[in-house]
Design an enzyme around this catalytic site. Structure first.
Site, PDB file in Angstrom:
ATOM      1  N   LYS A  53       0.768  -1.168  -0.151  1.00 49.64           N
ATOM      2  CA  LYS A  53      -0.067   0.000  -0.010  1.00 49.64           C
ATOM      3  C   LYS A  53       0.878   1.400   0.085  1.00 49.64           C
ATOM      4  O   LYS A  53       0.422   2.359  -0.287  1.00 49.64           O
ATOM      5  CB  LYS A  53      -0.762  -0.077   1.398  1.00 49.64           C
ATOM      6  CG  LYS A  53      -1.663  -1.152   1.401  1.00 49.64           C
ATOM      7  CD  LYS A  53      -2.279  -1.220   2.618  1.00 49.64           C
ATOM      8  CE  LYS A  53      -3.055  -2.343   3.240  1.00 49.64           C
ATOM      9  NZ  LYS A  53      -3.256  -2.762   4.560  1.00 49.64           N
ATOM     10  N   GLY A  54       2.018   1.166   0.355  1.00 50.02           N
ATOM     11  CA  GLY A  54       2.996   2.090   0.514  1.00 50.02           C
ATOM     12  C   GLY A  54       3.137   3.000  -0.588  1.00 50.02           C
ATOM     13  O   GLY A  54       3.237   4.451  -0.123  1.00 50.02           O
ATOM     14  N   GLU A 109       8.003   2.791  -6.426  1.00 49.68           N
ATOM     15  CA  GLU A 109       7.922   2.238  -4.849  1.00 49.68           C
ATOM     16  C   GLU A 109       8.144   3.575  -3.957  1.00 49.68           C
ATOM     17  O   GLU A 109       8.325   4.604  -4.214  1.00 49.68           O
ATOM     18  CB  GLU A 109       9.376   1.639  -4.698  1.00 49.68           C
ATOM     19  CG  GLU A 109       9.158  -0.071  -5.107  1.00 49.68           C
ATOM     20  CD  GLU A 109       8.537  -0.646  -3.797  1.00 49.68           C
ATOM     21  OE1 GLU A 109       7.590  -0.075  -2.918  1.00 49.68           O
ATOM     22  OE2 GLU A 109       8.563  -2.063  -3.616  1.00 49.68           O
ATOM     23  N   ASP A 110       7.725   3.265  -2.566  1.00 47.10           N
ATOM     24  CA  ASP A 110       7.933   3.970  -1.721  1.00 47.10           C
ATOM     25  C   ASP A 110       9.199   4.167  -0.899  1.00 47.10           C
ATOM     26  O   ASP A 110       9.773   5.327  -1.054  1.00 47.10           O
ATOM     27  CB  ASP A 110       6.734   3.841  -0.604  1.00 47.10           C
ATOM     28  CG  ASP A 110       6.944   2.285  -0.090  1.00 47.10           C
ATOM     29  OD1 ASP A 110       7.539   1.698  -0.655  1.00 47.10           O
ATOM     30  OD2 ASP A 110       6.056   2.172   1.054  1.00 47.10           O
ATOM     31  N   ASP A 113      14.653  -0.402   0.944  1.00 44.38           N
ATOM     32  CA  ASP A 113      15.457  -0.613   2.214  1.00 44.38           C
ATOM     33  C   ASP A 113      16.487  -1.773   2.182  1.00 44.38           C
ATOM     34  O   ASP A 113      17.715  -1.539   1.470  1.00 44.38           O
ATOM     35  CB  ASP A 113      14.758  -1.016   3.495  1.00 44.38           C
ATOM     36  CG  ASP A 113      15.350  -1.430   4.828  1.00 44.38           C
ATOM     37  OD1 ASP A 113      16.779  -0.953   4.833  1.00 44.38           O
ATOM     38  OD2 ASP A 113      14.661  -1.906   5.842  1.00 44.38           O
ATOM     39  N   LYS A 141      17.375   3.786   1.530  1.00 45.03           N
ATOM     40  CA  LYS A 141      18.110   3.433   2.567  1.00 45.03           C
ATOM     41  C   LYS A 141      19.382   2.994   2.109  1.00 45.03           C
ATOM     42  O   LYS A 141      19.751   2.492   1.189  1.00 45.03           O
ATOM     43  CB  LYS A 141      17.261   2.686   3.548  1.00 45.03           C
ATOM     44  CG  LYS A 141      16.279   3.308   4.513  1.00 45.03           C
ATOM     45  CD  LYS A 141      15.718   2.405   5.510  1.00 45.03           C
ATOM     46  CE  LYS A 141      14.517   3.094   6.324  1.00 45.03           C
ATOM     47  NZ  LYS A 141      14.062   2.057   7.516  1.00 45.03           N
ATOM     48  N   VAL A 163      10.994   5.007   9.066  1.00 50.49           N
ATOM     49  CA  VAL A 163      10.106   6.557   8.850  1.00 50.49           C
ATOM     50  C   VAL A 163       8.846   6.181   8.497  1.00 50.49           C
ATOM     51  O   VAL A 163       8.538   5.052   8.128  1.00 50.49           O
ATOM     52  CB  VAL A 163      11.049   7.454   7.744  1.00 50.49           C
ATOM     53  CG1 VAL A 163      12.131   7.742   7.800  1.00 50.49           C
ATOM     54  CG2 VAL A 163      10.684   6.153   6.294  1.00 50.49           C
ATOM     55  N   ASP A 169       3.678   3.400   6.753  1.00 54.35           N
ATOM     56  CA  ASP A 169       3.235   3.045   8.021  1.00 54.35           C
ATOM     57  C   ASP A 169       3.988   2.623   9.199  1.00 54.35           C
ATOM     58  O   ASP A 169       4.924   1.957   8.864  1.00 54.35           O
ATOM     59  CB  ASP A 169       1.628   2.061   7.672  1.00 54.35           C
ATOM     60  CG  ASP A 169       2.333   0.721   7.717  1.00 54.35           C
ATOM     61  OD1 ASP A 169       3.313   0.418   6.768  1.00 54.35           O
ATOM     62  OD2 ASP A 169       2.164  -0.339   8.349  1.00 54.35           O
TER      63      ASP A 169
HETATM   64  P1  5GP Z   1      13.224  -4.052   1.466  1.00 54.22           P
HETATM   65  O1  5GP Z   1      12.663  -5.511   0.764  1.00 54.22           O
HETATM   66  O2  5GP Z   1      13.636  -3.077   0.545  1.00 54.22           O
HETATM   67  O3  5GP Z   1      13.628  -4.320   2.695  1.00 54.22           O
HETATM   68  O4  5GP Z   1      11.867  -3.643   2.097  1.00 54.22           O
HETATM   69  C1  5GP Z   1      10.848  -2.870   1.619  1.00 54.22           C
HETATM   70  C2  5GP Z   1       9.447  -2.603   2.175  1.00 54.22           C
HETATM   71  O5  5GP Z   1       9.635  -2.419   3.819  1.00 54.22           O
HETATM   72  C3  5GP Z   1       8.952  -1.094   1.964  1.00 54.22           C
HETATM   73  O6  5GP Z   1       8.029  -1.222   0.727  1.00 54.22           O
HETATM   74  C4  5GP Z   1       8.052  -0.978   3.127  1.00 54.22           C
HETATM   75  O7  5GP Z   1       7.059  -1.432   3.296  1.00 54.22           O
HETATM   76  C5  5GP Z   1       9.096  -1.530   4.193  1.00 54.22           C
HETATM   77  N1  5GP Z   1      10.097  -0.454   4.933  1.00 54.22           N
HETATM   78  C6  5GP Z   1      11.133  -0.792   4.679  1.00 54.22           C
HETATM   79  N2  5GP Z   1      11.666   0.575   5.648  1.00 54.22           N
HETATM   80  C7  5GP Z   1      10.832   1.127   6.085  1.00 54.22           C
HETATM   81  C8  5GP Z   1      10.577   2.340   6.884  1.00 54.22           C
HETATM   82  O8  5GP Z   1      11.509   3.080   7.218  1.00 54.22           O
HETATM   83  N3  5GP Z   1       9.324   2.762   7.151  1.00 54.22           N
HETATM   84  C9  5GP Z   1       8.309   1.815   6.751  1.00 54.22           C
HETATM   85  N4  5GP Z   1       7.186   2.524   7.125  1.00 54.22           N
HETATM   86  N5  5GP Z   1       8.419   0.958   6.083  1.00 54.22           N
HETATM   87  C10 5GP Z   1       9.588   0.298   5.499  1.00 54.22           C
HETATM   88 MG    MG Z   2       4.585  -1.292   6.190  1.00 57.64          MG
HETATM   89 MG    MG Z   3       7.008  -0.327  -1.080  1.00 58.53          MG
END
Ligand code: 5GP
Ligand code: MG
Ligand code: MG
Length: 190
Positions: A53-54, A109-110, A113, A141, A163, A169
């Site tokens: 949803k982000g 993408e939002d 990470d 990040k 964040v 969220d």
């Molecule tokens: P990744 O697979 O890149 O580690 O994670 C991506 C997803 O983790 C993002 O789409 C998001 O939903 C969640 N996420 C990663 N970092 C953050 C953060 O700082 N805050 C929030 N609210 N969600 C995050």
């Molecule tokens: Mg989330």
């Molecule tokens: Mg996302």
């Protein structure tokens, strides 16, 4: 670098610690990214794919900042893994409605990470033979650098902090904040 400022209690109670990126900074950045995306896809038929949803806020604002006509589709994925860590094992909760074979696809993408979710998504969508597949993210990040993924357009590189806001969220809250901020430690038990 985004400016850091103290936030008014009236805006969010005592839950938020500080604003990392203001609404004005987000708007300006999206206008900048939209101009580049317009240039890249001039004369092409573009499908933008939001990851629920982000990415809802970024999709809505980026789409309106673009001059290029686009169609929009959505995917919802869930990443298995304990707590806040992404495992890279991803399950599709909602697939695209669109057949993307031969289409120019931009994943919106939002935040990136670990990059594990995105790298899975790129493999998955890539196997459907789109004409092109690129990525735009509002936030990134530092850990994202550990994964070899090509992200064409990045809004802001942010520190390794959790964040919320602007779609992001914590326990499904804070998505509707118009800015990106950090949570006060007491909210997540710090
Ligand atoms: P990744 O697979 O890149 O580690 O994670 C991506 C997803 O983790 C993002 O789409 C998001 O939903 C969640 N996420 C990663 N970092 C953050 C953060 O700082 N805050 C929030 N609210 N969600 C995050
Ligand atoms: Mg989330
Ligand atoms: Mg996302």
């Amino acid at each position: 670098r985004p400016k850091v400022m103290r936030v008014d209690a009236k805006d969010m109670g005592a839950d938020l610690q500080q604003v990392l990126i203001t609404k004005e900074e987000i708007d300006a950045k999206l206008a900048e990214l939209a101009a580049k995306i317009d240039a890249e896809y001039a004369g092409k038929d573009l499908l933008i794919v939001g990851v629920l949803k982000g990415a809802v806020m970024v999709m809505a604002d980026l789409a309106r900042a673009l001059s290029t006509p686009v169609t929009m589709d959505w995917m919802a994925v869930s990443s298995y893994g304990a707590g806040t860590q992404s495992s890279g094992v991803v399950r599709i909760l909602k697939d695209l409605d669109t057949d993307i074979k031969g289409r120019h696809v931009l994943i919106v993408e939002d935040i990136i990470d670990s990059g594990l979710t995105l790298s899975w998504l790129i493999n998955n969508l890539g196997s459907r033979e789109p004409a092109s597949l690129k990525v735009c993210t509002l936030l990134r990040k530092p850990d994202a650098a550990k994964v070899a993924i090509d992200v064409e357009w990045v809004g802001f590189d942010i520190p390794n902090e959790f964040v919320v806001g602007y779609g992001l969220d914590y326990a499904e809250k804070y998505r509707n904040l118009p800015f990106v901020g950090t949570l006060a430690p007491h909210v997540y038990g710090g």
